[in-house]
Design an enzyme around this catalytic site. Structure first.
Site, PDB file in Angstrom:
ATOM      1  N   SER A  17      38.744  45.721  34.005  1.00 15.36           N
ATOM      2  CA  SER A  17      37.314  45.483  34.159  1.00 15.36           C
ATOM      3  C   SER A  17      36.625  46.809  34.409  1.00 15.36           C
ATOM      4  O   SER A  17      37.241  47.787  34.861  1.00 15.36           O
ATOM      5  CB  SER A  17      37.053  44.536  35.330  1.00 15.36           C
ATOM      6  N   TYR A  23      38.248  41.475  43.703  1.00 13.42           N
ATOM      7  CA  TYR A  23      38.289  41.498  42.242  1.00 13.42           C
ATOM      8  C   TYR A  23      38.495  42.921  41.735  1.00 13.42           C
ATOM      9  O   TYR A  23      39.368  43.183  40.884  1.00 13.42           O
ATOM     10  CB  TYR A  23      36.985  40.917  41.698  1.00 13.42           C
TER      11      TYR A  23
END
Length: 599
Positions: free
Chosen positions: A445, A458
């Site tokens: 990400s 995350y």
């Protein structure tokens, strides 16, 4: 064997009554380059190899330009006549030997004498020009690819030039042995490099000068209806893969096999080369078309860059996973669509089937270690070893790390990081054991590049995926297995609707979720563009791929100014705090709600 003014040194071995396989070497080799492959083929076939004129034990023509392809076809005809071969033969050519093979199977001179052709790292001259034109017309990326091939081929005009060619040819013996060891993974041994290398390199300049350049343009389109097998070394330093695949659409019965090796693959991977030649010749001689050959034939279809390949995608039920599965299937791949939601995976498979593709469904939770073991075993037993695995399954958690309890932490780590680890370990091991390369794609990400007080759990797991990918890329490089970390950016996918919020009122969390959904929708970056980036990354073996503009900017900031990245994170924290306080003030005093957890 005499051919005109020259004598050709021919070596023959193997089963006299078996099908005849003729091996033609390239520049600056001799027929000894084939020794390892020939020894393996000799247990089944009558194997014939010869030194091309001017090389090894063959004599040299008086005219240094007497190397035209028409003359070389006369040499091949003389060899076939001299050894008394009855019936068509199976040609195998490497480098300039492959260029000769294309001349043999696309021209009329040896019509009826050839049964099949296996080409290694030597496209037909006609195919090269068409490839360059068609590739350049695809846009900027195509132009860059053609320029990249031009850079790889810069030695060719030097070899064709007077004096410069002789200087370069004299330098070849000084570096050839070291290059074979360092860049090809092939140890020099008696016979290769040949003791005549200095002479062979100089004589072989005639191959370039008699057959290349504007004064010798190739004619026709070089089409053939004979069965052709392309063995494509994916690490060839002298040709990009798309050029080596330029025969697509020009051979009606084309089989494509890829191997993670360099230009001299016959030296570094003789077992693989001999096995594929054997399987191909057996089929042409009337044997069955094996599953591997069926996949190789699918890989030879024009426009199907992943034809015949097996691609596994986790989290394939929606978003980037769904788009990736559909894109690979559209490029000719057989797809295994895996997801914890079997119904969503089936929807993806149905979409692929409606477009004429092939997809299979499997329900798996990547956080389940035993379940992933069963999944990997099932794929191998049912479909074979995957060529590409996309570890895409992931979940999101938003909120302060101090508010993230053990359950939430374990869940996001087990899916986002452990799931990737399991996919890499289980399928990467299969690829390494097979010995034919492969590619692992791991979904990281843009959060992996920068700290975030809103997404600490995350971002941590995605940063770990990025580092895992970098480490594994180095580990698996000797096995020819590529590893890519993909960092998409703000992509319009359903993941935002399933984010778990921690440490805040459920009603506030729901409003934050809706704001995030709206922001991603306004950004409007579709998952299909991420899928395209993934396929390009696999084709070109990219290490890290930031996709959207914001991901690319985050990577630059992360690499060149970590302090600026932390400043941006502090700004984001203040904005987030104010937003949450404003939403809390808007809640009724008795407002209640249920926390929505991600799947």
């Amino acid at each position: 064997m005499r051919s005109g003014e020259v004598e050709l040194a021919v070596r023959e071995r193997g089963e006299e009554q078996g099908p005849a396989v003729v091996l033609i070497h390239g520049y600056p080799d001799t027929s000894a380059m084939w020794d390892e492959v020939a020894e393996r083929l000799a247990t089944r076939f009558r194997v014939i190899a010869y030194d091309v004129r001017g090389a090894g034990a063959s004599t040299t023509p008086e005219n240094p330009l007497d190397y035209s392809l028409d003359t070389l076809m006369g040499d091949l005809a003389a060899v076939l006549e001299g050894v008394g071969v009855e019936g068509p033969v199976h040609l195998v050519g490497h480098d300039w030997g492959s260029i000769q093979g294309w001349e043999a199977v696309t021209g009329d001179r040896l019509a009826g004498r050839i049964a099949s052709f296996t080409s290694i790292s030597g496209p037909a001259r006609q195919h090269v020009g068409r490839w360059a034109r068609d590739t350049a017309r695809t846009g900027p990326r195509g132009v860059l690819e053609v320029l990249g091939q031009a850079r790889r081929s810069v030695y060719m005009p030097l070899l064709m030039a007077p004096r410069a060619g002789e200087l370069l040819a004299r330098a070849i013996p000084l570096v050839f042995e070291r290059g074979m060891r360092a860049m090809e993974g092939a140890e020099p041994r008696p016979g290769h490099p040949a003791p005549t290398l200095h002479r062979d390199a100089l004589n072989g300049l005639g191959l370039y000068r008699a057959n290349m350049g504007r004064q010798n343009p190739p004619e026709g389109e070089a089409r053939t209806d004979l069965p052709v097998q392309l063995i494509v070394p994916t690490k060839d330093r002298y040709a990009v893969q798309s050029l080596l695949l330029s025969a697509r659409g020009r051979a009606s019965r084309l089989y494509v096999r890829r191997v993670p090796a360099g230009h001299w693959v016959a030296r570094s991977h003789p077992d693989v080369v001999a096995r594929w030649i054997t399987e191909f010749v057996d089929h042409v001689e009337g044997g069955p078309e094996t599953q591997d050959l069926l996949r190789a034939r699918a890989a030879g279809e024009p426009g199907k860059d992943f034809g015949g390949q097996l691609v596994v995608v986790t989290g394939a039920g929606s978003g980037i996973g769904r788009a990736t599965a559909v894109a690979f299937a559209g490029a000719g791949a057989r797809v295994v669509a895996a997801d914890i939601d079997e119904g969503a995976a089936k929807h993806t498979a149905d979409e692929i089937a409606a477009k004429g593709g092939e997809a299979h469904v499997y329900r798996v939770d990547v956080a389940d270690a035993d379940g992933m073991e069963r999944f990997a075993d099932y794929v191998r037993a049912t479909f074979g070893v995957p060529d590409v695995v996309v570890n895409n399954a992931g979940i999101g958690i938003s909120g302060a790390l101090l508010d993230t309890d053990e359950e939430a932490w374990n869940r996001i780590r087990s899916v986002n990081l452990d799931g990737v680890y399991r996919g890499c370990r289980l399928f990467g091991r299969q690829m390494a054991e097979r010995g034919e390369g492969g590619h692992l794609v791991n979904m990281a990400s843009m959060a992996a590049f920068a700290p975030s007080s809103a997404l600490p759990a995350y971002a941590t797991t995605k940063a770990a995926v990025l580092q895992l990918s970098e480490c594994l890329r180095v580990e698996l490089e000797p096995d020819g297995i590529g590893v890519t970390a993909v960092c998409p950016g703000l992509i319009n996918t359903p993941i935002t609707r399933h984010v778990q919020f921690v440490g805040m009122d459920p009603a506030v969390a729901e409003q934050l979720r809706e704001q995030a959904v709206q922001m991603f929708e306004r950004r409007g970056y579709p998952p299909e563009r991420v899928a395209e980036a993934i396929m390009r990354a696999v084709q070109h073996n990219r290490a890290v791929v930031p996709v959207a503009a914001e991901a690319q900017a985050s990577r630059v900031l992360y690499r060149f100014s970590p302090g600026a990245g932390r400043a941006m994170a502090r700004l984001g924290r203040r904005v987030g705090e104010r937003t949450q306080q404003r939403l809390e003030r808007q809640q009724p005093e008795d407002g209640t709600g249920q926390e929505i957890k991600g799947v």
